[in-house]
Design a protein around this motif. Sequence first.
Motif, PDB file in Angstrom:
ATOM      1  N   ASP A   1       0.897  -1.109  -0.020  1.00  0.00           N
ATOM      2  CA  ASP A   1      -0.269   0.195   0.056  1.00  0.00           C
ATOM      3  C   ASP A   1       1.239   1.236  -0.422  1.00  0.00           C
ATOM      4  OD1 ASP A   1      -1.301  -1.153   3.248  1.00  0.00           O
ATOM      5  OD2 ASP A   1       1.214  -0.270   2.661  1.00  0.00           O
ATOM      6  N   PHE A   2       2.069   1.080  -0.252  1.00  0.00           N
ATOM      7  CA  PHE A   2       2.617   2.613  -0.048  1.00  0.00           C
ATOM      8  C   PHE A   2       4.135   1.999  -1.615  1.00  0.00           C
ATOM      9  CE2 PHE A   2       4.729   6.589   0.193  1.00  0.00           C
ATOM     10  CZ  PHE A   2       5.923   6.089   0.671  1.00  0.00           C
ATOM     11  N   GLN A   3       3.990   3.227  -2.219  1.00  0.00           N
ATOM     12  CA  GLN A   3       5.361   3.177  -3.509  1.00  0.00           C
ATOM     13  C   GLN A   3       5.713   4.137  -3.915  1.00  0.00           C
ATOM     14  OE1 GLN A   3       4.106   0.174  -7.240  1.00  0.00           O
ATOM     15  NE2 GLN A   3       5.099   1.930  -7.976  1.00  0.00           N
ATOM     16  N   ALA A   4       7.099   4.221  -3.455  1.00  0.00           N
ATOM     17  CA  ALA A   4       7.859   5.483  -4.277  1.00  0.00           C
ATOM     18  C   ALA A   4       8.844   5.279  -4.890  1.00  0.00           C
ATOM     19  CB  ALA A   4       8.798   5.763  -2.717  1.00  0.00           C
ATOM     20  N   SER A   5       9.157   5.828  -5.498  1.00  0.00           N
ATOM     21  CA  SER A   5      10.212   5.168  -7.006  1.00  0.00           C
ATOM     22  C   SER A   5      10.929   6.875  -7.626  1.00  0.00           C
ATOM     23  CB  SER A   5       9.520   5.233  -8.080  1.00  0.00           C
ATOM     24  OG  SER A   5       9.017   6.511  -8.668  1.00  0.00           O
ATOM     25  N   SER A   6      12.290   6.619  -7.415  1.00  0.00           N
ATOM     26  CA  SER A   6      13.248   7.511  -7.884  1.00  0.00           C
ATOM     27  C   SER A   6      14.659   7.828  -8.726  1.00  0.00           C
ATOM     28  CB  SER A   6      14.197   8.110  -6.421  1.00  0.00           C
ATOM     29  OG  SER A   6      14.840   6.925  -5.890  1.00  0.00           O
ATOM     30  N   ASN A   7      14.708   8.682  -9.431  1.00  0.00           N
ATOM     31  CA  ASN A   7      15.260   8.758 -10.507  1.00  0.00           C
ATOM     32  C   ASN A   7      16.327   9.346 -10.441  1.00  0.00           C
ATOM     33  OD1 ASN A   7      16.516   8.518 -13.596  1.00  0.00           O
ATOM     34  ND2 ASN A   7      15.001   9.318 -14.490  1.00  0.00           N
ATOM     35  N   ILE A   8      17.914   8.980 -10.091  1.00  0.00           N
ATOM     36  CA  ILE A   8      19.251   9.075  -9.669  1.00  0.00           C
ATOM     37  C   ILE A   8      20.400   9.806 -11.192  1.00  0.00           C
ATOM     38  CG2 ILE A   8      21.318   9.515  -9.199  1.00  0.00           C
ATOM     39  CD1 ILE A   8      19.607   7.328  -6.453  1.00  0.00           C
ATOM     40  N   THR A   9      20.503  10.231 -11.523  1.00  0.00           N
ATOM     41  CA  THR A   9      21.389  10.388 -12.566  1.00  0.00           C
ATOM     42  C   THR A   9      22.730  10.043 -12.836  1.00  0.00           C
ATOM     43  OG1 THR A   9      19.443  11.497 -14.083  1.00  0.00           O
ATOM     44  CG2 THR A   9      22.026  11.515 -15.229  1.00  0.00           C
ATOM     45  N   VAL A  10      23.680   9.344 -13.192  1.00  0.00           N
ATOM     46  CA  VAL A  10      24.452   9.488 -12.874  1.00  0.00           C
ATOM     47  C   VAL A  10      25.370   9.718 -13.767  1.00  0.00           C
ATOM     48  CG1 VAL A  10      26.926   7.947 -12.001  1.00  0.00           C
ATOM     49  CG2 VAL A  10      24.745   7.995 -10.802  1.00  0.00           C
ATOM     50  N   ASP A  11      26.173  11.110 -13.872  1.00  0.00           N
ATOM     51  CA  ASP A  11      27.182  11.690 -14.671  1.00  0.00           C
ATOM     52  C   ASP A  11      28.594  10.459 -15.913  1.00  0.00           C
ATOM     53  OD1 ASP A  11      28.159  12.598 -17.414  1.00  0.00           O
ATOM     54  OD2 ASP A  11      28.139  14.529 -16.557  1.00  0.00           O
ATOM     55  N   TRP A  12      28.459   9.715 -16.107  1.00  0.00           N
ATOM     56  CA  TRP A  12      30.201   9.073 -16.609  1.00  0.00           C
ATOM     57  C   TRP A  12      30.579   9.750 -17.940  1.00  0.00           C
ATOM     58  CZ3 TRP A  12      29.126   3.522 -14.539  1.00  0.00           C
ATOM     59  CH2 TRP A  12      29.129   3.240 -13.273  1.00  0.00           C
ATOM     60  N   THR A  13      30.040  10.799 -18.516  1.00  0.00           N
ATOM     61  CA  THR A  13      30.226  10.878 -19.757  1.00  0.00           C
ATOM     62  C   THR A  13      30.480  12.044 -19.604  1.00  0.00           C
ATOM     63  OG1 THR A  13      27.657  10.414 -20.990  1.00  0.00           O
ATOM     64  CG2 THR A  13      29.019  11.118 -22.249  1.00  0.00           C
TER      65      THR A  13
ATOM     66  N   LEU B   1      24.394  17.387 -19.532  1.00  0.00           N
ATOM     67  CA  LEU B   1      24.345  16.099 -18.279  1.00  0.00           C
ATOM     68  C   LEU B   1      24.575  17.275 -17.105  1.00  0.00           C
ATOM     69  CD1 LEU B   1      24.707  12.353 -18.546  1.00  0.00           C
ATOM     70  CD2 LEU B   1      22.725  13.298 -19.192  1.00  0.00           C
ATOM     71  N   SER B   2      25.898  17.179 -16.431  1.00  0.00           N
ATOM     72  CA  SER B   2      26.884  17.795 -15.220  1.00  0.00           C
ATOM     73  C   SER B   2      27.217  19.492 -15.824  1.00  0.00           C
ATOM     74  CB  SER B   2      27.318  16.864 -15.030  1.00  0.00           C
ATOM     75  OG  SER B   2      27.449  16.049 -14.566  1.00  0.00           O
ATOM     76  N   GLY B   3      26.931  19.260 -17.213  1.00  0.00           N
ATOM     77  CA  GLY B   3      27.569  21.350 -17.556  1.00  0.00           C
ATOM     78  C   GLY B   3      29.240  20.961 -17.064  1.00  0.00           C
ATOM     79  N   VAL B   4      29.939  22.131 -18.021  1.00  0.00           N
ATOM     80  CA  VAL B   4      31.290  21.941 -17.711  1.00  0.00           C
ATOM     81  C   VAL B   4      31.705  23.072 -16.515  1.00  0.00           C
ATOM     82  CG1 VAL B   4      33.431  22.904 -19.064  1.00  0.00           C
ATOM     83  CG2 VAL B   4      31.790  21.802 -20.684  1.00  0.00           C
ATOM     84  N   ASP B   5      32.806  22.805 -16.009  1.00  0.00           N
ATOM     85  CA  ASP B   5      33.323  23.207 -15.020  1.00  0.00           C
ATOM     86  C   ASP B   5      34.282  23.950 -15.456  1.00  0.00           C
ATOM     87  OD1 ASP B   5      34.936  23.972 -12.581  1.00  0.00           O
ATOM     88  OD2 ASP B   5      34.915  22.053 -11.488  1.00  0.00           O
ATOM     89  N   GLN B   6      34.298  25.846 -15.707  1.00  0.00           N
ATOM     90  CA  GLN B   6      34.585  26.209 -16.228  1.00  0.00           C
ATOM     91  C   GLN B   6      35.401  27.226 -16.043  1.00  0.00           C
ATOM     92  OE1 GLN B   6      33.554  27.187 -19.877  1.00  0.00           O
ATOM     93  NE2 GLN B   6      31.889  26.408 -19.642  1.00  0.00           N
ATOM     94  N   ALA B   7      36.162  26.610 -14.903  1.00  0.00           N
ATOM     95  CA  ALA B   7      37.194  27.734 -14.159  1.00  0.00           C
ATOM     96  C   ALA B   7      38.550  25.876 -14.125  1.00  0.00           C
ATOM     97  CB  ALA B   7      36.904  27.122 -12.769  1.00  0.00           C
ATOM     98  N   LYS B   8      37.896  24.970 -14.555  1.00  0.00           N
ATOM     99  CA  LYS B   8      39.301  23.551 -14.883  1.00  0.00           C
ATOM    100  C   LYS B   8      39.394  23.546 -16.235  1.00  0.00           C
ATOM    101  CE  LYS B   8      37.918  21.791 -10.329  1.00  0.00           C
ATOM    102  NZ  LYS B   8      36.896  20.219  -9.581  1.00  0.00           N
ATOM    103  N   THR B   9      38.842  24.316 -17.192  1.00  0.00           N
ATOM    104  CA  THR B   9      39.377  24.252 -18.200  1.00  0.00           C
ATOM    105  C   THR B   9      40.705  24.641 -18.513  1.00  0.00           C
ATOM    106  OG1 THR B   9      36.784  24.262 -19.373  1.00  0.00           O
ATOM    107  CG2 THR B   9      38.749  24.418 -20.726  1.00  0.00           C
ATOM    108  N   GLU B  10      41.711  24.206 -19.158  1.00  0.00           N
ATOM    109  CA  GLU B  10      43.061  24.482 -19.379  1.00  0.00           C
ATOM    110  C   GLU B  10      43.144  24.264 -21.363  1.00  0.00           C
ATOM    111  OE1 GLU B  10      45.898  22.223 -17.113  1.00  0.00           O
ATOM    112  OE2 GLU B  10      44.097  21.205 -16.248  1.00  0.00           O
ATOM    113  N   VAL B  11      44.003  25.741 -21.523  1.00  0.00           N
ATOM    114  CA  VAL B  11      44.128  26.006 -22.996  1.00  0.00           C
ATOM    115  C   VAL B  11      45.332  26.062 -23.200  1.00  0.00           C
ATOM    116  CG1 VAL B  11      43.177  27.123 -24.732  1.00  0.00           C
ATOM    117  CG2 VAL B  11      41.685  27.019 -23.476  1.00  0.00           C
ATOM    118  N   MET B  12      45.854  25.405 -23.846  1.00  0.00           N
ATOM    119  CA  MET B  12      47.640  25.029 -23.956  1.00  0.00           C
ATOM    120  C   MET B  12      48.055  25.166 -25.426  1.00  0.00           C
ATOM    121  SD  MET B  12      48.581  22.211 -20.987  1.00  0.00           S
ATOM    122  CE  MET B  12      47.578  20.879 -21.758  1.00  0.00           C
ATOM    123  N   LEU B  13      49.234  25.973 -25.499  1.00  0.00           N
ATOM    124  CA  LEU B  13      50.409  25.213 -26.342  1.00  0.00           C
ATOM    125  C   LEU B  13      50.777  25.194 -26.544  1.00  0.00           C
ATOM    126  CD1 LEU B  13      50.157  26.214 -29.661  1.00  0.00           C
ATOM    127  CD2 LEU B  13      51.097  28.708 -28.625  1.00  0.00           C
TER     128      LEU B  13
END
Length: 196
Positions: free
Chosen positions: A24-36, A65-77
């Motif tokens: 007589d009680f039912q619950a569900s949840s959806n958890i997205t785990v970003d591995w991409t 999914l999670s979005g880019v962590d802009q502060a950790k983007t590295e650009v190198m030459l």
Amino acid sequence: MAVHSWNYNLYHRNYHFYRQVHGDFQASSNITVDWTAPEITINSVVTSEYNTGVFQPKFEVADILSGVDQAKTEVMLDGKALTALTDIPLYKLELGTHTFTVKAIDLAGNRSTKSVDFQVKTSYATLEELVQRFADEGTINNKGIANSLLKKLQNQNLSSFISEVHAQTRNHISAEVAEYLLRDAAMLLNPWQIDN
């Protein structure tokens, strides 16, 4: 009695949890785990392979999914961090092969790296263009000297060209510009010295 069940989608890593208690009680949840990892797109980074062109550090980073962590983007030459993503004249880079690299991390901690190689070359024609450019900018500050250098290049007289650049360095040719001109002239004299 409690019934638990799990199932997941391997692509998006969506985990579904179902719980039922005494029927007589039912619950569900959806958890997205970003591995991409984030997707990195590097656009064309040079306007020409010759050193009269421009290096343009243009790229895009996306993560749906999670979005880019802009502060950790590295650009190198060539393994060195670029602190400003502004255009760089190719004559300021050494002749030969260069590597442009972008490293990105999303907010879930997934990492990705993408690199592209490009060539910087010279020729008699491009060295003439550089002489004319430096004359227009005033770093070769005597029109007669500029014309003399151009004539030597048109005749492919590199030894005389190199001698005149040496003689006029810090007089009518800035030390920085003289370095670029001598470097390119030396390569044209000894093209095998560039290891691509």
